[in-house]
Design a protein around this motif. Sequence first.
Motif, PDB file in Angstrom:
ATOM      1  N   THR A   3       0.828  -1.204   0.000  1.00  0.00           N
ATOM      2  CA  THR A   3       0.000   0.000   0.000  1.00  0.00           C
ATOM      3  C   THR A   3       0.868   1.262   0.000  1.00  0.00           C
ATOM      4  O   THR A   3       1.839   1.359   0.746  1.00  0.00           O
ATOM      5  CB  THR A   3      -0.953   0.000   1.209  1.00  0.00           C
ATOM      6  OG1 THR A   3      -1.866  -1.088   1.066  1.00  0.00           O
ATOM      7  CG2 THR A   3      -1.741   1.290   1.307  1.00  0.00           C
ATOM      8  N   ARG A   5       0.585   5.741  -0.210  1.00  0.00           N
ATOM      9  CA  ARG A   5      -0.333   6.829   0.114  1.00  0.00           C
ATOM     10  C   ARG A   5      -0.117   7.992  -0.831  1.00  0.00           C
ATOM     11  O   ARG A   5       1.013   8.360  -1.137  1.00  0.00           O
ATOM     12  CB  ARG A   5      -0.087   7.321   1.548  1.00  0.00           C
ATOM     13  CG  ARG A   5      -0.839   6.517   2.588  1.00  0.00           C
ATOM     14  CD  ARG A   5      -0.647   7.159   3.963  1.00  0.00           C
ATOM     15  NE  ARG A   5      -1.292   6.355   4.980  1.00  0.00           N
ATOM     16  CZ  ARG A   5      -2.592   6.411   5.270  1.00  0.00           C
ATOM     17  NH1 ARG A   5      -3.371   7.259   4.616  1.00  0.00           N
ATOM     18  NH2 ARG A   5      -3.104   5.634   6.191  1.00  0.00           N
ATOM     19  N   GLY A   7      -1.474  11.681  -0.422  1.00  0.00           N
ATOM     20  CA  GLY A   7      -2.257  12.442   0.542  1.00  0.00           C
ATOM     21  C   GLY A   7      -2.885  11.469   1.523  1.00  0.00           C
ATOM     22  O   GLY A   7      -2.205  10.613   2.095  1.00  0.00           O
ATOM     23  N   SER A   8      -4.215  11.578   1.679  1.00  0.00           N
ATOM     24  CA  SER A   8      -4.892  10.661   2.605  1.00  0.00           C
ATOM     25  C   SER A   8      -5.423   9.411   1.914  1.00  0.00           C
ATOM     26  O   SER A   8      -6.045   8.560   2.554  1.00  0.00           O
ATOM     27  CB  SER A   8      -6.060  11.399   3.283  1.00  0.00           C
ATOM     28  OG  SER A   8      -7.047  11.708   2.309  1.00  0.00           O
ATOM     29  N   VAL A   9      -5.202   9.313   0.593  1.00  0.00           N
ATOM     30  CA  VAL A   9      -5.730   8.175  -0.170  1.00  0.00           C
ATOM     31  C   VAL A   9      -4.766   6.997  -0.097  1.00  0.00           C
ATOM     32  O   VAL A   9      -3.574   7.138  -0.366  1.00  0.00           O
ATOM     33  CB  VAL A   9      -5.961   8.569  -1.649  1.00  0.00           C
ATOM     34  CG1 VAL A   9      -6.431   7.360  -2.461  1.00  0.00           C
ATOM     35  CG2 VAL A   9      -6.967   9.704  -1.750  1.00  0.00           C
ATOM     36  N   ARG A  10      -5.308   5.844   0.307  1.00  0.00           N
ATOM     37  CA  ARG A  10      -4.518   4.610   0.314  1.00  0.00           C
ATOM     38  C   ARG A  10      -4.682   3.924  -1.034  1.00  0.00           C
ATOM     39  O   ARG A  10      -5.792   3.752  -1.518  1.00  0.00           O
ATOM     40  CB  ARG A  10      -5.003   3.670   1.420  1.00  0.00           C
ATOM     41  CG  ARG A  10      -4.678   4.152   2.826  1.00  0.00           C
ATOM     42  CD  ARG A  10      -5.475   3.363   3.844  1.00  0.00           C
ATOM     43  NE  ARG A  10      -5.245   1.927   3.739  1.00  0.00           N
ATOM     44  CZ  ARG A  10      -4.270   1.275   4.375  1.00  0.00           C
ATOM     45  NH1 ARG A  10      -3.450   1.924   5.167  1.00  0.00           N
ATOM     46  NH2 ARG A  10      -4.132  -0.029   4.218  1.00  0.00           N
ATOM     47  N   ARG A  65      -9.249   3.993  -2.061  1.00  0.00           N
ATOM     48  CA  ARG A  65     -10.390   4.453  -1.269  1.00  0.00           C
ATOM     49  C   ARG A  65     -10.410   5.967  -1.366  1.00  0.00           C
ATOM     50  O   ARG A  65      -9.549   6.636  -0.816  1.00  0.00           O
ATOM     51  CB  ARG A  65     -10.235   3.999   0.183  1.00  0.00           C
ATOM     52  CG  ARG A  65     -10.166   2.486   0.330  1.00  0.00           C
ATOM     53  CD  ARG A  65      -9.586   2.097   1.672  1.00  0.00           C
ATOM     54  NE  ARG A  65      -9.494   0.656   1.852  1.00  0.00           N
ATOM     55  CZ  ARG A  65      -8.493  -0.098   1.408  1.00  0.00           C
ATOM     56  NH1 ARG A  65      -7.486   0.450   0.745  1.00  0.00           N
ATOM     57  NH2 ARG A  65      -8.489  -1.401   1.615  1.00  0.00           N
ATOM     58  N   ASP A 215      -4.557  14.668  -3.799  1.00  0.00           N
ATOM     59  CA  ASP A 215      -5.144  14.727  -2.451  1.00  0.00           C
ATOM     60  C   ASP A 215      -4.103  15.305  -1.494  1.00  0.00           C
ATOM     61  O   ASP A 215      -2.953  14.848  -1.468  1.00  0.00           O
ATOM     62  CB  ASP A 215      -5.564  13.325  -1.988  1.00  0.00           C
ATOM     63  CG  ASP A 215      -6.373  13.382  -0.697  1.00  0.00           C
ATOM     64  OD1 ASP A 215      -7.594  13.591  -0.775  1.00  0.00           O
ATOM     65  OD2 ASP A 215      -5.758  13.266   0.385  1.00  0.00           O
ATOM     66  N   GLY A 216      -4.509  16.279  -0.732  1.00  0.00           N
ATOM     67  CA  GLY A 216      -3.619  16.857   0.273  1.00  0.00           C
ATOM     68  C   GLY A 216      -2.312  17.370  -0.300  1.00  0.00           C
ATOM     69  O   GLY A 216      -1.262  17.281   0.342  1.00  0.00           O
ATOM     70  N   GLN A 218      -0.615  16.137  -2.700  1.00  0.00           N
ATOM     71  CA  GLN A 218       0.191  15.087  -3.329  1.00  0.00           C
ATOM     72  C   GLN A 218      -0.551  14.541  -4.545  1.00  0.00           C
ATOM     73  O   GLN A 218      -1.775  14.631  -4.632  1.00  0.00           O
ATOM     74  CB  GLN A 218       0.485  13.965  -2.332  1.00  0.00           C
ATOM     75  CG  GLN A 218       1.308  14.472  -1.151  1.00  0.00           C
ATOM     76  CD  GLN A 218       1.722  13.341  -0.216  1.00  0.00           C
ATOM     77  OE1 GLN A 218       1.141  12.260  -0.209  1.00  0.00           O
ATOM     78  NE2 GLN A 218       2.732  13.610   0.586  1.00  0.00           N
TER      79      GLN A 218
END
Length: 297
Positions: A3, A5, A7-10, A65, A215-216, A218
């Motif tokens: 996994t 990342r 930002g906050s996305v996995r 996600r 996201d965030g 990134q």
Amino acid sequence: MNTWRVGSVRVTRIEEQLGVGGFSPENFLLGFDREVFRKLLPVFPNHYSAEKDRLVSSMHSWLLRVGGKRILIDACCGNHKERPWMPRFHQLNTRFMENLRDAGAAPEDIDIVMCTHLHSDHVGWNTRLENGRWVPTFPNARYVYSDKEDAAFNPARAAGLDPNRAIVYNDSVLPVVQAGQAQVLSDGIHELAAGLVVEPSPGHTPGHVALKLEDGGQRGLFCGDALHHAVQVFRPDWNSAFCMDPDQARITRRSLLSHCADQNALLFPAHFAAPYVAAIHREGEGFGLRFVPATAP
Ligand SMILES: [Zn+2]
């Protein structure tokens, strides 16, 4: 460890298979130069088997996600599919669905299946065999692909389509259409989920798309088969033998690599071997890469 990342996305790699392909490097990558490849090989040692003289590649999906939705990007080859013309894809019985469950997603949890294109190794898990019929594997998902791609591979629309392509469409795409689960995208840019955008990236196939994630602060880029092998980062003019429009495929490959280099977007390819994900920078006439290992189980 599978996994990453953004930002906050996995982003989790769901493996179907990892190994050598059936073609010699020269037959798979057009323009392949052994001397150039030998010098670059220390950068991607897992991407070649010297013993077999074959490129090593992975078949995997990316599970994301995003905004409360579970999204699967590309759907590998699938089990039990009749592909006698391509032994690596033929009558498989892999642990893909177990790997997906191990990553925390049951089939009914998947909200979107995004097919970057409609080649057999990207649509296989769209369907599974149930009592002799092909049915959607993910009962609650919408299956998304481009209309241009449908026009190229739907036997009802593409005159003179290769019969093998028709077999793939009929067992892996048509059943999701008949179930009312297909969403066909017009040519252009579409937001699939918050911060996840679908963009045309033609060349490998006419309606091939890439996905850009932000996201965030990134970024990530899911390039499908715009690149198959890490050496194409350094030699973006080397097409795969399966790129339908060679000139456009080169333009698209450079454009996507430029995006990664300029926007600091991690590259998530469909077929790179370990460590699977790379950061891209400009280097010489092409680009260079630094692999980014997974950070979480
Ligand atoms: Zn592929």
